[in-house]
Scaffold this motif. Structure first.
Motif, PDB file in Angstrom:
ATOM      1  N   MET A   4       3.786  35.344 -20.678  1.00 57.96           N
ATOM      2  CA  MET A   4       5.019  36.056 -20.948  1.00 57.96           C
ATOM      3  C   MET A   4       4.901  37.467 -20.384  1.00 57.96           C
ATOM      4  N   ALA A   5       5.852  37.821 -19.545  1.00 57.81           N
ATOM      5  CA  ALA A   5       5.845  39.141 -18.921  1.00 57.81           C
ATOM      6  C   ALA A   5       6.484  40.166 -19.857  1.00 57.81           C
ATOM      7  N   LEU A   6       6.216  41.414 -19.564  1.00 58.76           N
ATOM      8  CA  LEU A   6       6.826  42.486 -20.344  1.00 58.76           C
ATOM      9  C   LEU A   6       8.335  42.460 -20.145  1.00 58.76           C
ATOM     10  N   PRO A   7       9.106  42.815 -21.172  1.00 59.60           N
ATOM     11  CA  PRO A   7      10.556  42.805 -21.033  1.00 59.60           C
ATOM     12  C   PRO A   7      11.030  43.878 -20.055  1.00 59.60           C
ATOM     13  N   LYS A   8      12.143  43.596 -19.389  1.00 62.72           N
ATOM     14  CA  LYS A   8      12.724  44.528 -18.423  1.00 62.72           C
ATOM     15  C   LYS A   8      13.748  45.410 -19.126  1.00 62.72           C
ATOM     16  N   ILE A   9      13.834  46.665 -18.707  1.00 63.28           N
ATOM     17  CA  ILE A   9      14.754  47.597 -19.351  1.00 63.28           C
ATOM     18  C   ILE A   9      16.209  47.262 -19.027  1.00 63.28           C
ATOM     19  N   GLU A  10      16.450  46.574 -17.922  1.00 61.93           N
ATOM     20  CA  GLU A  10      17.813  46.182 -17.579  1.00 61.93           C
ATOM     21  C   GLU A  10      18.397  45.256 -18.637  1.00 61.93           C
ATOM     22  N   GLU A  11      17.553  44.443 -19.245  1.00 65.52           N
ATOM     23  CA  GLU A  11      18.021  43.576 -20.322  1.00 65.52           C
ATOM     24  C   GLU A  11      18.544  44.402 -21.482  1.00 65.52           C
ATOM     25  N   ALA A  12      17.872  45.502 -21.795  1.00 64.73           N
ATOM     26  CA  ALA A  12      18.296  46.375 -22.885  1.00 64.73           C
ATOM     27  C   ALA A  12      19.560  47.142 -22.508  1.00 64.73           C
ATOM     28  N   ARG A  13      19.673  47.528 -21.254  1.00 62.78           N
ATOM     29  CA  ARG A  13      20.849  48.299 -20.826  1.00 62.78           C
ATOM     30  C   ARG A  13      22.109  47.437 -20.805  1.00 62.78           C
TER      31      ARG A  13
END
Length: 89
Positions: free
Chosen positions: A1-10
């Motif tokens: 599992m990769a680290l979450p991307k900030i674009e998902e949060a935005r």
């Protein structure tokens, strides 16, 4: 599992962002509980969850600062008076 991307949060709405922050903090608590009871198998989840919380809080703060900045710029603009200007004859 990769680290979450900030674009998902935005891409989240304000309400969804607040819900995601609460959910991530709850998940971190559950991970601590698993660690304390020696039931934890995937220790990397600590890092991923803390990273996700940091991203979510960063996006939330960015939105707060943008809102504050827009309030300051609208308050600094002079308002145009609705009084009629006398015409010279």
């Amino acid at each position: 599992m990769a680290l979450p991307k900030i674009e998902e949060a935005r891409n989240l709405s304000d309400e969804a962002l607040a819900d995601a922050i609460v959910a991530a903090k709850r998940q971190l608590f559950e991970l601590r509980l698993q660690k304390a009871t020696r039931q934890m198998e995937k220790t990397h989840e600590f890092k991923h969850t803390r990273h996700k919380i940091a991203q979510l809080l960063t996006v939330e703060r960015e939105r707060q600062r943008a809102a504050e900045q827009s309030e300051v710029t609208t308050a600094a603009q002079p308002e145009i008076a609705d009084t009629p200007v006398a015409e010279e004859e």
